[in-house]
Design an enzyme around this catalytic site. Structure first.
Site, PDB file in Angstrom:
ATOM      1  N   GLY A  88       0.882  -1.032   0.061  1.00  0.00           N
ATOM      2  CA  GLY A  88       0.084  -0.060  -0.007  1.00  0.00           C
ATOM      3  C   GLY A  88       0.856   1.140   0.090  1.00  0.00           C
ATOM      4  NE  ARG A  89      -2.113   6.637  -0.821  1.00  0.00           N
ATOM      5  CZ  ARG A  89      -2.528   7.462  -0.054  1.00  0.00           C
ATOM      6  NH1 ARG A  89      -1.749   8.498   0.108  1.00  0.00           N
ATOM      7  NH2 ARG A  89      -3.593   7.512   0.291  1.00  0.00           N
ATOM      8  CD  GLU A  92       4.015   7.302  -0.396  1.00  0.00           C
ATOM      9  OE1 GLU A  92       3.324   8.152  -0.161  1.00  0.00           O
ATOM     10  OE2 GLU A  92       4.031   6.832  -1.577  1.00  0.00           O
ATOM     11  CB  CYS A 118       2.193  -4.869  -2.569  1.00  0.00           C
ATOM     12  SG  CYS A 118       1.600  -3.770  -3.723  1.00  0.00           S
ATOM     13  CG  HIS A 119       3.989  -0.089  -3.285  1.00  0.00           C
ATOM     14  ND1 HIS A 119       2.583  -0.465  -3.902  1.00  0.00           N
ATOM     15  CD2 HIS A 119       4.442   0.997  -3.984  1.00  0.00           C
ATOM     16  CE1 HIS A 119       2.470  -0.100  -5.108  1.00  0.00           C
ATOM     17  NE2 HIS A 119       3.377   1.117  -5.106  1.00  0.00           N
ATOM     18  CE1 TYR A 138       0.936  -3.113  -8.938  1.00  0.00           C
ATOM     19  CE2 TYR A 138       2.207  -1.067  -9.374  1.00  0.00           C
ATOM     20  CZ  TYR A 138       1.188  -1.853  -9.460  1.00  0.00           C
ATOM     21  OH  TYR A 138       0.378  -1.333 -10.307  1.00  0.00           O
TER      22      TYR A 138
END
Length: 198
Positions: A88-89, A92, A118-119, A138
């Protein structure tokens, strides 16, 4: 044997990539502690649903509120057998937290199982633990994996990759493969009993 697993999450972590592994690892008999920097047990994070609908990238929609069951400032990575990092975000900005990086490095230094999807590869890259490792993520994270010295493995969205103690996957469609491979690395065995007939 039951294992203790640390899950590091944050606001706008991907909904499925947070809730599904949390529930499945619990179902398999493991104790999972979900933590978030600056939050305590009982607090919640907001999640986001990433979907694949034919656009050039994923779409994002509001997910659920996910309740944390441990306090970030109180946990010690040394007390846990394994680490789980949703995507997800959240990664980051989680990767900017020094303690998140220290915790992540601990699991690699101690050769403990790590599952990242993923992320979450962004956290692994920032922790500088991918050198010489094969890692799925991802696809947009491929440059970060390679810049960190890892080999990005391009697999189908429903596949996962195991490299030693590290299990990675590109996104939530890979949950079955990703969690199955993580359970294998954890040494978890699920046996199927013969159906009882009357």
């Amino acid at each position: 044997m039951s294992k203790s697993i640390l899950m590091i999450v944050g606001d706008f972590a991907e909904d499925y990539e947070t809730m599904v592994p949390f529930q499945m690892l619990d179902l398999a008999g493991h104790e999972v502690h979900a933590v978030c920097p600056e939050k305590e047990a009982g607090d919640t994070i907001k999640t986001a649903i990433h979907d694949f609908e034919g656009d050039q990238t994923y779409t994002e929609k509001p997910g659920h509120n996910f309740a944390l069951n441990a306090t970030f400032e109180e946990v010690d990575a040394a007390d846990y057998d394994a680490l789980c990092l949703p995507g997800g975000r959240a990664p980051e900005y989680l990767r900017l937290n020094d303690r998140v990086i220290e915790m992540t490095r601990h699991f690699f230094a101690a050769d403990k199982p790590v599952a990242a999807i993923c992320h979450a590869a962004q956290t692994l890259a920032a922790a500088d633990v991918l050198d010489g490792r094969r890692c799925s993520a991802y696809p947009a994270c491929a440059p970060e994996v390679e810049a960190a010295g890892g080999t990005y493995v391009d697999v189908e969205m429903n596949e996962a990759v195991t490299d030693g103690n590290l299990v990675t996957a590109p996104a939530w469609p890979a949950h079955a493969a990703w969690i199955r491979q993580f359970l294998d690395v954890l040494g978890t065995r699920i046996e199927h009993a013969e159906p009882v007939t009357a």
